[in-house]
Design a protein around this motif. Structure first.
Motif, PDB file in Angstrom:
ATOM      1  N   GLU A 187      -7.865  -7.946   5.159  1.00 33.64           N
ATOM      2  CA  GLU A 187      -6.774  -8.747   4.422  1.00 33.64           C
ATOM      3  C   GLU A 187      -6.295  -9.560   5.248  1.00 33.64           C
ATOM      4  O   GLU A 187      -5.962 -10.865   4.843  1.00 33.64           O
ATOM      5  CB  GLU A 187      -5.677  -8.019   3.542  1.00 33.64           C
ATOM      6  CG  GLU A 187      -6.175  -7.086   2.460  1.00 33.64           C
ATOM      7  CD  GLU A 187      -5.202  -6.080   1.832  1.00 33.64           C
ATOM      8  OE1 GLU A 187      -5.055  -6.051   0.499  1.00 33.64           O
ATOM      9  OE2 GLU A 187      -4.663  -5.453   2.808  1.00 33.64           O
ATOM     10  N   GLU A 215      -8.461 -12.352   5.879  1.00 29.94           N
ATOM     11  CA  GLU A 215      -8.304 -13.535   4.706  1.00 29.94           C
ATOM     12  C   GLU A 215      -7.571 -14.444   4.776  1.00 29.94           C
ATOM     13  O   GLU A 215      -7.367 -15.448   4.054  1.00 29.94           O
ATOM     14  CB  GLU A 215      -8.246 -12.627   3.345  1.00 29.94           C
ATOM     15  CG  GLU A 215      -9.708 -11.834   2.964  1.00 29.94           C
ATOM     16  CD  GLU A 215      -9.372 -11.101   1.796  1.00 29.94           C
ATOM     17  OE1 GLU A 215      -8.637 -11.463   0.967  1.00 29.94           O
ATOM     18  OE2 GLU A 215     -10.425 -10.121   1.741  1.00 29.94           O
ATOM     19  N   LEU A 216      -6.375 -14.187   5.432  1.00 31.90           N
ATOM     20  CA  LEU A 216      -5.214 -14.826   5.705  1.00 31.90           C
ATOM     21  C   LEU A 216      -5.239 -15.825   6.803  1.00 31.90           C
ATOM     22  O   LEU A 216      -4.246 -16.705   7.048  1.00 31.90           O
ATOM     23  CB  LEU A 216      -3.727 -14.007   5.990  1.00 31.90           C
ATOM     24  CG  LEU A 216      -3.376 -13.316   4.652  1.00 31.90           C
ATOM     25  CD1 LEU A 216      -2.372 -12.224   5.027  1.00 31.90           C
ATOM     26  CD2 LEU A 216      -2.973 -13.920   3.688  1.00 31.90           C
ATOM     27  N   LEU A 253      -4.375 -19.634   7.012  1.00 32.33           N
ATOM     28  CA  LEU A 253      -2.937 -19.948   7.326  1.00 32.33           C
ATOM     29  C   LEU A 253      -2.785 -20.195   8.485  1.00 32.33           C
ATOM     30  O   LEU A 253      -1.924 -20.899   8.963  1.00 32.33           O
ATOM     31  CB  LEU A 253      -1.916 -18.850   6.588  1.00 32.33           C
ATOM     32  CG  LEU A 253      -2.013 -18.478   5.148  1.00 32.33           C
ATOM     33  CD1 LEU A 253      -1.079 -17.283   4.740  1.00 32.33           C
ATOM     34  CD2 LEU A 253      -1.361 -19.851   4.284  1.00 32.33           C
ATOM     35  N   ILE A 255       0.847 -16.206  10.922  1.00 33.66           N
ATOM     36  CA  ILE A 255       0.567 -16.120   9.341  1.00 33.66           C
ATOM     37  C   ILE A 255       1.720 -15.836   8.629  1.00 33.66           C
ATOM     38  O   ILE A 255       2.064 -16.399   7.513  1.00 33.66           O
ATOM     39  CB  ILE A 255      -0.517 -14.953   9.228  1.00 33.66           C
ATOM     40  CG1 ILE A 255      -1.966 -15.325   9.534  1.00 33.66           C
ATOM     41  CG2 ILE A 255      -0.629 -14.485   7.783  1.00 33.66           C
ATOM     42  CD1 ILE A 255      -2.764 -14.445   9.837  1.00 33.66           C
ATOM     43  N   ILE A 269       3.357 -18.117   5.617  1.00 35.66           N
ATOM     44  CA  ILE A 269       3.668 -17.789   4.448  1.00 35.66           C
ATOM     45  C   ILE A 269       4.894 -17.916   3.900  1.00 35.66           C
ATOM     46  O   ILE A 269       5.326 -18.436   2.715  1.00 35.66           O
ATOM     47  CB  ILE A 269       3.228 -15.980   4.179  1.00 35.66           C
ATOM     48  CG1 ILE A 269       1.625 -15.888   4.367  1.00 35.66           C
ATOM     49  CG2 ILE A 269       3.778 -15.398   2.831  1.00 35.66           C
ATOM     50  CD1 ILE A 269       1.304 -14.367   4.527  1.00 35.66           C
ATOM     51  N   LEU A 329       3.093 -11.786   0.093  1.00 36.01           N
ATOM     52  CA  LEU A 329       1.737 -11.858   0.070  1.00 36.01           C
ATOM     53  C   LEU A 329       0.957 -12.035  -1.345  1.00 36.01           C
ATOM     54  O   LEU A 329      -0.034 -12.686  -1.276  1.00 36.01           O
ATOM     55  CB  LEU A 329       1.469 -10.277   0.754  1.00 36.01           C
ATOM     56  CG  LEU A 329       1.795 -10.260   2.199  1.00 36.01           C
ATOM     57  CD1 LEU A 329       1.800  -8.757   2.438  1.00 36.01           C
ATOM     58  CD2 LEU A 329       0.832 -10.987   3.174  1.00 36.01           C
ATOM     59  N   ILE A 335       0.707 -15.576  -1.888  1.00 39.17           N
ATOM     60  CA  ILE A 335      -0.449 -16.486  -1.357  1.00 39.17           C
ATOM     61  C   ILE A 335      -1.407 -16.092  -2.178  1.00 39.17           C
ATOM     62  O   ILE A 335      -2.320 -17.056  -2.394  1.00 39.17           O
ATOM     63  CB  ILE A 335      -0.615 -16.209   0.197  1.00 39.17           C
ATOM     64  CG1 ILE A 335       0.616 -16.492   0.867  1.00 39.17           C
ATOM     65  CG2 ILE A 335      -1.639 -16.631   0.494  1.00 39.17           C
ATOM     66  CD1 ILE A 335       1.048 -18.213   0.785  1.00 39.17           C
ATOM     67  N   GLU A 336      -1.732 -15.177  -2.527  1.00 38.11           N
ATOM     68  CA  GLU A 336      -2.863 -14.797  -3.380  1.00 38.11           C
ATOM     69  C   GLU A 336      -2.917 -15.468  -4.828  1.00 38.11           C
ATOM     70  O   GLU A 336      -3.883 -16.055  -5.179  1.00 38.11           O
ATOM     71  CB  GLU A 336      -3.113 -13.144  -3.688  1.00 38.11           C
ATOM     72  CG  GLU A 336      -4.455 -12.839  -4.232  1.00 38.11           C
ATOM     73  CD  GLU A 336      -5.527 -13.281  -3.513  1.00 38.11           C
ATOM     74  OE1 GLU A 336      -6.592 -13.837  -4.258  1.00 38.11           O
ATOM     75  OE2 GLU A 336      -5.644 -13.338  -2.110  1.00 38.11           O
ATOM     76  N   LYS A 376      -3.719 -19.089  -4.378  1.00 37.64           N
ATOM     77  CA  LYS A 376      -5.197 -19.425  -4.402  1.00 37.64           C
ATOM     78  C   LYS A 376      -5.894 -19.369  -5.773  1.00 37.64           C
ATOM     79  O   LYS A 376      -6.957 -20.028  -5.877  1.00 37.64           O
ATOM     80  CB  LYS A 376      -5.869 -18.236  -3.478  1.00 37.64           C
ATOM     81  CG  LYS A 376      -5.613 -18.116  -1.970  1.00 37.64           C
ATOM     82  CD  LYS A 376      -6.257 -17.202  -1.135  1.00 37.64           C
ATOM     83  CE  LYS A 376      -5.609 -16.839   0.176  1.00 37.64           C
ATOM     84  NZ  LYS A 376      -6.554 -15.570   0.692  1.00 37.64           N
TER      85      LYS A 376
END
Length: 139
Positions: A26, A29-30, A33, A63, A67, A93, A96-97, A100
């Protein structure tokens, strides 16, 4: 006020990243950023070597800061301050998801292609939730 909200959110997200509440996958995946955090030239020349050259704590801190800044500047300090402190990292968190997902929906609309039923339902739910208040730009 703004800096306090950003600093507070950054701190709770760093703790979440450090306490293994977020898997290494995970965190990876960030990484976009973190890339956005770098000067363009550095990102273009060296981003592929981040994992080998940059301490993981520095990456996590950047990161978390990214965020926090995105959330505070986009939603405002009142939004961030209204969140329960013990849930703020999870909310940040998830923010951010969800961002997307919204970007993908926007892209689908911009392309003008055929939308699936799931995409249509997601767009309708967002429009319903945002409603007239969002259209008025009164936050």
């Amino acid at each position: 006020m703004i800096s306090n909200a950003i600093n507070n959110t950054t701190d709770v997200v760093i703790r979440a990243l450090d306490d293994s509440l977020v898997s290494e996958a995970e965190v990876m995946e960030l990484l976009p950023l973190f890339r956005d955090h770098l000067p363009k030239t550095v990102a273009d020349l060296a981003f592929d070597r981040v994992k080998e050259r940059v301490p993981s704590q520095y990456v996590k801190n950047a990161i978390a800061s990214s965020i926090a800044s995105k959330m505070v500047y986009r939603e405002g300090t009142k939004f961030v301050d209204a969140q329960p402190q013990d849930k703020l990292a999870t909310i940040a968190l998830a923010y951010i998801e969800k961002g997307k997902q919204v970007a993908l929906l926007r892209e689908s609309l911009e392309k003008g292609g055929v939308l699936g039923d799931s995409e249509k339902q997601d767009i309708l739910a967002l429009l319903e939730a945002g409603g007239a208040r969002t259209a008025l730009n009164l936050f």
